[in-house]
Design a protein around this motif. Structure first.
Motif, mmCIF file in Angstrom:
data_model
loop_
_atom_site.group_PDB
_atom_site.id
_atom_site.type_symbol
_atom_site.label_atom_id
_atom_site.label_comp_id
_atom_site.label_asym_id
_atom_site.label_seq_id
_atom_site.Cartn_x
_atom_site.Cartn_y
_atom_site.Cartn_z
ATOM 1 N N GLY A 58 0.787 -1.229 0.000
ATOM 2 C CA GLY A 58 0.000 0.000 0.000
ATOM 3 C C GLY A 58 0.813 1.271 0.000
ATOM 4 N N GLU A 61 2.010 4.656 -4.473
ATOM 5 C CA GLU A 61 2.705 5.260 -5.606
ATOM 6 C C GLU A 61 2.937 4.312 -6.783
ATOM 7 N N CYS A 62 2.993 3.007 -6.533
ATOM 8 C CA CYS A 62 3.292 2.082 -7.624
ATOM 9 C C CYS A 62 2.076 1.906 -8.539
#
Ligand SMILES: [Zn+2]
Length: 383
Positions: A58, A61-62
């Motif tokens: 979590g 950003e990915c």
């Protein structure tokens, strides 16, 4: 940032979900998110889905996090009923998809918003899947509570329950300022009158029409001088709700009809055209039915907001008339609330409050809005 940024004022739930996402051995295949409207059930479910798909649990950003939060992750499916219920065909199709292996993600995740709107047959179809889940499939259900009226016991017993609460006004004001760029004074006011409903707070803070509608509704209790006023106010409330609902669904309906027309290939001659035309007619009928059901629900939701404001006013008058020191639901109407508390006995305020609650129940039972509103406002006028 992390995926939990949008989960407002729920530290306990976030801690529990983070722990579950980080330790796959403790994974449960079915979760039930409960909490009052506006507490952010589906937001929390979506954040959890992102945390499950994210290699860093979590990060926010990915690609896995971002696509899940935007609703475009290939292995996260979300079903949001647009009409009054979730039907069995829709649920069967979803259950089939859920049994597949994840394409790219770590899990195959199905989010079911408003699980309390499952039809009995849809619930049965879901139950089978929840009873014998594929190894990497996770169901995230959202409902107001885990009461059998909302979620069948058979499904409830297979789920791990995460309960959310109405977030405190301070947390709502903070998120409106930080995320939506609303000035602190407006954010604080909106948070103080929204009844713990984050979406409502943002709507009130950003939409002058919504603020005006709220003003008109809250002016009703002290504005009824006779039966004529009661009927006129009922008529106005019903009209306003219909206009707002039409406004919300109008443009959406037209766009959908156009899309369908394109998909079905309007016009044309020759072999197969008759069959295609029949299929197009059937598809159009189906769309009309769905749109009608959605319009009914939108109108009901709009009216329900007005009723919640009215109920809040009478509740405030009861509080003001007693020695209790609890916050008002509409602190900006304190002067009117005081007037009402002085003018009416607590018993009479209570009867008015009960009339509002009876109206909500009547609408739930499909009583025509105008009829239910008239009955309510006559009772409110007479006290
Ligand atoms: Zn991530």
């Amino acid at each position: 940032m992390t995926v939990w940024d949008e989960v407002v004022g729920q530290p306990a739930a976030v801690a529990e979900l983070t722990a579950a996402a980080t330790d796959p051995t403790a994974m449960t295949h079915a979760w039930l998110f409960t909490g009052p409207p506006g507490s952010g059930r589906s937001v929390a479910a979506r954040a959890f889905a992102a945390a499950l798909q994210c290699p860093r649990n979590g990060c926010g950003e990915c690609t896995a996090c971002r696509t899940t939060l935007h609703g475009t992750h290939a292995d996260v499916r979300e079903i949001v009923p647009e009409g009054l219920s979730i039907g069995v065909e829709e649920m069967r199709a979803l259950v089939q998809l859920a049994a597949r292996h994840p394409a790219t993600g770590r899990y195959q995740i199905v989010v079911i918003g408003d699980a309390d709107r499952l039809t009995e047959r849809a619930a049965n179809a879901l139950l089978k899947a929840v009873e014998e889940p594929s190894e990497r499939t996770v169901f995230l259900l959202c409902a107001p509570s885990d009461h059998p009226d909302d979620v069948p016991i058979t499904i409830r017993s297979r789920c791990r329950v995460v309960s959310l609460h109405s977030p405190p006004a301070s947390a709502i004001a903070a998120v409106l300022t930080r995320r939506d760029g609303i000035d602190p004074a407006t954010a604080e006011w909106a948070a103080s009158v929204c009844g713990g409903h984050i979406g409502r707070a943002r709507h009130l803070a950003t939409d002058a029409d919504a603020r005006a509608r709220r003003e008109r509704v809250l002016a009703v209790p002290l504005g009824l001088r006779g039966l004529g006023d009661a009927f006129a106010a009922a008529d106005e409330l019903a009209r306003a709700a219909k206009a707002e609902a039409d406004d919300l669904s109008g443009s959406r309906d037209a766009a959908e009809r156009e899309e369908l027309g394109v998909a079905m290939g309007a016009g044309g001659v020759g072999k197969g055209v008759a069959g295609a035309a029949r299929a197009a007619k059937a598809a159009e009928k189906g769309l009309e039915k769905r749109q009608k059901s959605r319009a009914t629900r939108t109108q009901r939701d709009v009216l329900d907001l007005a009723l919640i404001d009215l109920a809040g006013f009478f509740r405030d008058a009861l509080v003001a008339g007693s020695a209790a020191r609890v916050p008002l639901t509409s602190p900006d109407r304190a002067a009117d609330v005081d007037r009402a508390a002085r003018a009416w006995t607590p018993e009479s305020v209570l009867r008015r409050l009960e009339a509002v609650l009876a109206c909500r129940e009547a609408l739930d039972r499909n009583v025509k809005p105008l009829v239910a509103l008239e009955a309510m406002l006559v009772a409110v006028q007479q006290g």
